[in-house]
Design a protein around this motif. Structure first.
Motif, PDB file in Angstrom:
ATOM      1  N   ASP A  66       0.843  -1.203   0.000  1.00 35.44           N
ATOM      2  CA  ASP A  66       0.000   0.000   0.000  1.00 35.44           C
ATOM      3  C   ASP A  66       0.876   1.251   0.000  1.00 35.44           C
ATOM      4  N   ASP A  67       1.966   1.214   0.755  1.00 36.17           N
ATOM      5  CA  ASP A  67       2.879   2.349   0.808  1.00 36.17           C
ATOM      6  C   ASP A  67       3.565   2.566  -0.539  1.00 36.17           C
ATOM      7  N   VAL A  68       3.972   1.482  -1.193  1.00 38.66           N
ATOM      8  CA  VAL A  68       4.583   1.589  -2.520  1.00 38.66           C
ATOM      9  C   VAL A  68       3.602   2.261  -3.482  1.00 38.66           C
ATOM     10  N   ARG A  69       2.358   1.834  -3.452  1.00 42.44           N
ATOM     11  CA  ARG A  69       1.339   2.448  -4.318  1.00 42.44           C
ATOM     12  C   ARG A  69       1.226   3.944  -4.016  1.00 42.44           C
ATOM     13  N   ALA A  70       1.189   4.309  -2.756  1.00 39.73           N
ATOM     14  CA  ALA A  70       1.028   5.713  -2.365  1.00 39.73           C
ATOM     15  C   ALA A  70       2.205   6.577  -2.818  1.00 39.73           C
ATOM     16  N   THR A  71       3.392   5.985  -2.905  1.00 38.56           N
ATOM     17  CA  THR A  71       4.568   6.756  -3.318  1.00 38.56           C
ATOM     18  C   THR A  71       4.735   6.802  -4.832  1.00 38.56           C
ATOM     19  N   GLY A  72       3.919   6.049  -5.561  1.00 41.64           N
ATOM     20  CA  GLY A  72       4.004   6.054  -7.019  1.00 41.64           C
ATOM     21  C   GLY A  72       5.069   5.141  -7.585  1.00 41.64           C
ATOM     22  N   LYS A  73       5.654   4.307  -6.740  1.00 40.44           N
ATOM     23  CA  LYS A  73       6.674   3.366  -7.211  1.00 40.44           C
ATOM     24  C   LYS A  73       6.014   2.093  -7.733  1.00 40.44           C
ATOM     25  N   ARG A  74       6.843   1.214  -8.249  1.00 42.15           N
ATOM     26  CA  ARG A  74       6.394  -0.091  -8.720  1.00 42.15           C
ATOM     27  C   ARG A  74       7.021  -1.165  -7.841  1.00 42.15           C
ATOM     28  N   ILE A  75       6.519  -2.382  -7.939  1.00 40.22           N
ATOM     29  CA  ILE A  75       6.951  -3.502  -7.093  1.00 40.22           C
ATOM     30  C   ILE A  75       7.673  -4.537  -7.942  1.00 40.22           C
ATOM     31  N   VAL A  76       8.810  -5.024  -7.440  1.00 40.55           N
ATOM     32  CA  VAL A  76       9.492  -6.168  -8.040  1.00 40.55           C
ATOM     33  C   VAL A  76       9.630  -7.211  -6.930  1.00 40.55           C
ATOM     34  N   PRO A  77       8.886  -8.331  -7.047  1.00 41.86           N
ATOM     35  CA  PRO A  77       8.838  -9.322  -5.963  1.00 41.86           C
ATOM     36  C   PRO A  77       9.885 -10.431  -6.052  1.00 41.86           C
ATOM     37  N   VAL A  78      11.133 -10.129  -5.707  1.00 38.96           N
ATOM     38  CA  VAL A  78      12.164 -11.160  -5.652  1.00 38.96           C
ATOM     39  C   VAL A  78      11.889 -12.096  -4.470  1.00 38.96           C
ATOM     40  N   CYS A  79      11.418 -11.549  -3.366  1.00 39.56           N
ATOM     41  CA  CYS A  79      11.094 -12.337  -2.170  1.00 39.56           C
ATOM     42  C   CYS A  79       9.954 -13.319  -2.476  1.00 39.56           C
ATOM     43  N   PRO A  80      10.148 -14.614  -2.192  1.00 36.75           N
ATOM     44  CA  PRO A  80       9.089 -15.598  -2.455  1.00 36.75           C
ATOM     45  C   PRO A  80       7.778 -15.284  -1.728  1.00 36.75           C
ATOM     46  N   TYR A  81       7.860 -14.770  -0.499  1.00 34.23           N
ATOM     47  CA  TYR A  81       6.619 -14.467   0.216  1.00 34.23           C
ATOM     48  C   TYR A  81       5.861 -13.331  -0.461  1.00 34.23           C
ATOM     49  N   VAL A  82       6.564 -12.282  -0.855  1.00 24.27           N
ATOM     50  CA  VAL A  82       5.902 -11.162  -1.532  1.00 24.27           C
ATOM     51  C   VAL A  82       5.298 -11.636  -2.848  1.00 24.27           C
ATOM     52  N   ALA A  83       6.018 -12.476  -3.599  1.00 23.88           N
ATOM     53  CA  ALA A  83       5.499 -13.009  -4.864  1.00 23.88           C
ATOM     54  C   ALA A  83       4.221 -13.817  -4.626  1.00 23.88           C
ATOM     55  N   LYS A  84       4.223 -14.644  -3.600  1.00 19.66           N
ATOM     56  CA  LYS A  84       3.037 -15.447  -3.256  1.00 19.66           C
ATOM     57  C   LYS A  84       1.875 -14.541  -2.848  1.00 19.66           C
ATOM     58  N   PHE A  85       2.161 -13.527  -2.063  1.00 15.06           N
ATOM     59  CA  PHE A  85       1.136 -12.568  -1.627  1.00 15.06           C
ATOM     60  C   PHE A  85       0.502 -11.895  -2.844  1.00 15.06           C
ATOM     61  N   LEU A  86       1.320 -11.503  -3.804  1.00 14.60           N
ATOM     62  CA  LEU A  86       0.819 -10.812  -4.996  1.00 14.60           C
ATOM     63  C   LEU A  86      -0.088 -11.703  -5.844  1.00 14.60           C
ATOM     64  N   LYS A  87       0.174 -13.003  -5.862  1.00 15.19           N
ATOM     65  CA  LYS A  87      -0.696 -13.922  -6.616  1.00 15.19           C
ATOM     66  C   LYS A  87      -2.096 -13.962  -6.024  1.00 15.19           C
ATOM     67  N   LYS A  88      -2.198 -13.783  -4.722  1.00 11.60           N
ATOM     68  CA  LYS A  88      -3.499 -13.813  -4.044  1.00 11.60           C
ATOM     69  C   LYS A  88      -4.173 -12.439  -4.010  1.00 11.60           C
ATOM     70  N   HIS A  89      -3.409 -11.395  -4.278  1.00 13.88           N
ATOM     71  CA  HIS A  89      -3.922 -10.024  -4.175  1.00 13.88           C
ATOM     72  C   HIS A  89      -3.717  -9.296  -5.501  1.00 13.88           C
ATOM     73  N   GLU A  90      -4.590  -9.593  -6.438  1.00 12.60           N
ATOM     74  CA  GLU A  90      -4.464  -9.064  -7.792  1.00 12.60           C
ATOM     75  C   GLU A  90      -4.636  -7.550  -7.871  1.00 12.60           C
ATOM     76  N   GLU A  91      -5.064  -6.919  -6.771  1.00  8.57           N
ATOM     77  CA  GLU A  91      -5.225  -5.466  -6.789  1.00  8.57           C
ATOM     78  C   GLU A  91      -3.887  -4.739  -6.942  1.00  8.57           C
TER      79      GLU A  91
END
Length: 113
Positions: A66-91
């Motif tokens: 949410d903070d990344v979105r608020a700052t206008g940046k983009r996300i690169v999910p190298v971390c397996p947990y973050v990548a897994k989280f993103l698969k479940k949270h398509e927003e």
């Protein structure tokens, strides 16, 4: 009456390049990143064993993204947990970039690996 546990506190620790989650003032975990231009590259998420199974990683990563979105940046999910989280949270799909060999090489150089 049952005692309620206080809500965890999540904060950005810019000096350490990570978001931290605290429970009753104690550090319970963190998700680490490095910024590359307009991208926040997440590479490691960790929750202390004493706090496992409480859903803290999800709370932590939700806050961070949410903070990344608020700052206008983009996300690169190298971390397996973050990548897994993103698969479940398509927003967050609209601000997620793929992990590429170039990003991994850049990250390794930044981390001295």
């Amino acid at each position: 009456m049952s005692e309620q546990t206080p809500a965890p506190d999540v904060r950005l620790n810019d000096a350490r390049h990570r978001y931290e989650i605290l429970v009753e003032g104690a550090l319970a975990g963190f998700t680490s990143f490095r910024d590359r231009e307009d991208r926040r590259v997440f590479f490691h998420t960790e929750i202390d064993d004493a706090y496992a199974g409480q859903g803290l990683a999800g709370i932590l990563v939700q806050y961070a993204l949410d903070d990344v979105r608020a700052t206008g940046k983009r996300i690169v999910p190298v971390c397996p947990y973050v990548a897994k989280f993103l698969k479940k949270h398509e927003e967050f799909a609209d601000l997620t970039d793929p992990v590429t060999p170039e990003v991994l090489q850049w990250l390794d150089a930044r981390l001295g690996r």
